[in-house]
Design a protein around this motif. Structure first.
Motif, short mmCIF file in Angstrom:
data_model
loop_
_atom_site.label_atom_id
_atom_site.label_comp_id
_atom_site.label_asym_id
_atom_site.label_seq_id
_atom_site.Cartn_x
_atom_site.Cartn_y
_atom_site.Cartn_z
N PHE A 1 0.85 -1.19 0.00
CA PHE A 1 0.00 0.00 0.00
C PHE A 1 0.88 1.24 0.00
N ALA A 2 0.46 2.27 -0.75
CA ALA A 2 1.19 3.52 -0.76
C ALA A 2 0.22 4.69 -0.95
N VAL A 3 0.60 5.81 -0.38
CA VAL A 3 -0.06 7.08 -0.69
C VAL A 3 0.69 7.68 -1.87
N ALA A 4 -0.01 8.00 -2.92
CA ALA A 4 0.62 8.44 -4.16
C ALA A 4 1.38 9.75 -3.98
N PRO A 5 2.47 9.92 -4.73
CA PRO A 5 3.13 11.22 -4.77
C PRO A 5 2.24 12.22 -5.48
N MET A 6 2.04 13.39 -4.88
CA MET A 6 1.16 14.41 -5.46
C MET A 6 1.82 15.78 -5.33
N ILE A 7 2.05 16.41 -6.46
CA ILE A 7 2.70 17.72 -6.48
C ILE A 7 1.87 18.72 -5.68
N MET B 1 -1.44 5.74 9.73
CA MET B 1 -1.10 4.36 9.36
C MET B 1 0.36 4.10 9.71
N ARG B 2 0.60 2.95 10.32
CA ARG B 2 1.98 2.57 10.66
C ARG B 2 2.68 1.92 9.49
N ARG B 3 1.92 1.27 8.63
CA ARG B 3 2.49 0.47 7.56
C ARG B 3 2.30 1.18 6.22
N GLY B 4 2.83 0.58 5.15
CA GLY B 4 2.70 1.17 3.84
C GLY B 4 3.76 2.24 3.59
N GLN B 5 3.77 2.74 2.37
CA GLN B 5 4.77 3.73 1.97
C GLN B 5 4.14 5.10 1.82
N VAL B 6 4.96 6.11 2.11
CA VAL B 6 4.61 7.48 1.76
C VAL B 6 5.66 7.99 0.77
N TYR B 7 5.26 8.92 -0.08
CA TYR B 7 6.11 9.43 -1.16
C TYR B 7 6.29 10.93 -1.04
N THR B 8 7.44 11.40 -1.47
CA THR B 8 7.63 12.83 -1.65
C THR B 8 6.82 13.28 -2.87
N GLU B 9 6.64 14.59 -2.97
CA GLU B 9 6.25 15.15 -4.26
C GLU B 9 7.35 14.82 -5.26
#
Length: 337
Positions: free
Chosen positions: A17-23, A38-46
């Motif tokens: 699971f990831a939260v999409a990178p969003m400019i 959420m403790r798990r999954g990925q987060v992305y930079t812009e």
């Protein structure tokens, strides 16, 4: 520069699971907030352009809170040498993964010959991924569209995936829409081109050993679970940002992690302390709270919560007490209901 992570997570599992990178949205304050939910999954930079990393203020561009791990640096660019150098810098900053943007359709990225227009030059992407893989030890992944403009996705996408496999990409995230580089705005490109989930599923069936994740039009975690019957990972964009409470279901539903999510009072306290640190460093409260506005959507007091964070948090001299007032508006309304 950040301390190295404690390595208590598995990167392959985290990609589930990831939260999409969003400019303009997934900056460090957004990512910190989402990690509380959420403790798990990925987060992305812009998306950060390689040239900016090579020549700009790196700490301002790349700095992040260690709590964000696993955190992915998304790069924009088309020059393999520059991308490899930027990836190496990102690795030194402590990022867990490097992702190349081959999906953004904005005029800004088109003028720089990167983003979605790279779907037209897959050999360039292939060379860039190979160069980054050679430069860094952390995973290198790609986020793309199924095609652009007049391309035929059923022909273009398999060739593109072949090239990514050959270049050594560790994962491919596919936004299951075409990008129309002419005639649609970036906002329209997120909704108007029809979704083709079956094509992405077919890519996973064709390349069983490559991690393939899906993105585009996914509204909640229950829908995400259905996609995971066909692909390896699911990425939420607007739904995660506009109604962030959906992230509270991620750990249990997708990772079998049944620890209780943070309750509202603890979340309030953490965001206040984080905001205090940002203010002490010379920042503004609204830079933190703008990402929290949709948190209580659908709950009693949500309108007042949005008003407080939209108006009071932007006043000169606003302090973290505004966050407490906003949370109190919801908790008091629910207590009266």
């Amino acid at each position: 520069m950040n301390d190295k992570k404690d390595n208590k997570f598995n990167l392959s599992e985290s990609r589930r699971f990831a939260v999409a990178p969003m400019i303009d949205w997934t900056d460090r304050h957004c990512r910190f907030f989402h990690r509380q939910l959420m403790r798990r999954g990925q987060v992305y930079t812009e998306m950060i352009v390689a040239d900016a990393i090579l020549h700009g203020r790196r700490e301002q561009l790349l700095g992040f809170d260690p709590v964000e791990h696993p955190v992915v640096l998304q790069l924009g660019g088309s020059d393999p040498v520059k991308l490899a150098e930027a990836a190496l810098i990102g690795e030194a900053f402590g990022y867990d993964e490097i992702n190349l943007n081959v999906g953004c359709p904005s005029d800004r990225v088109q003028s720089g010959s990167f983003g979605a227009c790279l779907m037209l030059t897959p050999a360039v992407v292939e060379a860039a991924v190979a160069a980054m893989k050679q430069a860094v030890k952390i995973p290198v992944t790609v986020k793309c569209r199924i095609g652009v403009d007049d391309q035929q996705p059923e022909k273009v996408l398999p060739d593109f995936v072949d090239r990514m496999v050959g270049a050594g990409a560790d994962a491919l995230w596919v936004h299951a829409r075409m990008a129309w580089l002419k005639g649609l705005s970036p906002k329209e490109n997120r909704t108007i081109p029809p979704l083709d989930y079956p094509l992405v599923y077919a890519m996973k069936a064709r390349y069983p050993n490559l991690f393939i994740g899906i993105n585009g039009g996914i509204a909640d975690i229950e829908i995400a679970k259905q996609h995971l019957l066909h692909v390896d990972g699911v990425m939420l964009g607007r739904a995660a940002y506009q109604t962030p409470a959906v992230l509270r279901a991620v750990d249990a539903a997708l990772f079998d992690d049944h620890r209780e999510p943070l309750d509202d009072m603890i979340l309030c306290d953490r965001m206040m302390r984080y905001a205090d640190g940002h203010l002490a460093a010379g920042g503004k409260l609204g830079q933190v709270t703008r990402h929290m506005i949709g948190l209580f959507s659908g709950r009693d007091g949500a309108r007042r919560f949005r008003q407080i964070l939209s108006v009071d948090a932007t006043r000169p001299g606003a302090t973290s007490a505004v966050i407490a007032a906003a949370f109190d508006a919801v908790l008091s309304a629910e207590a009266r209901a």
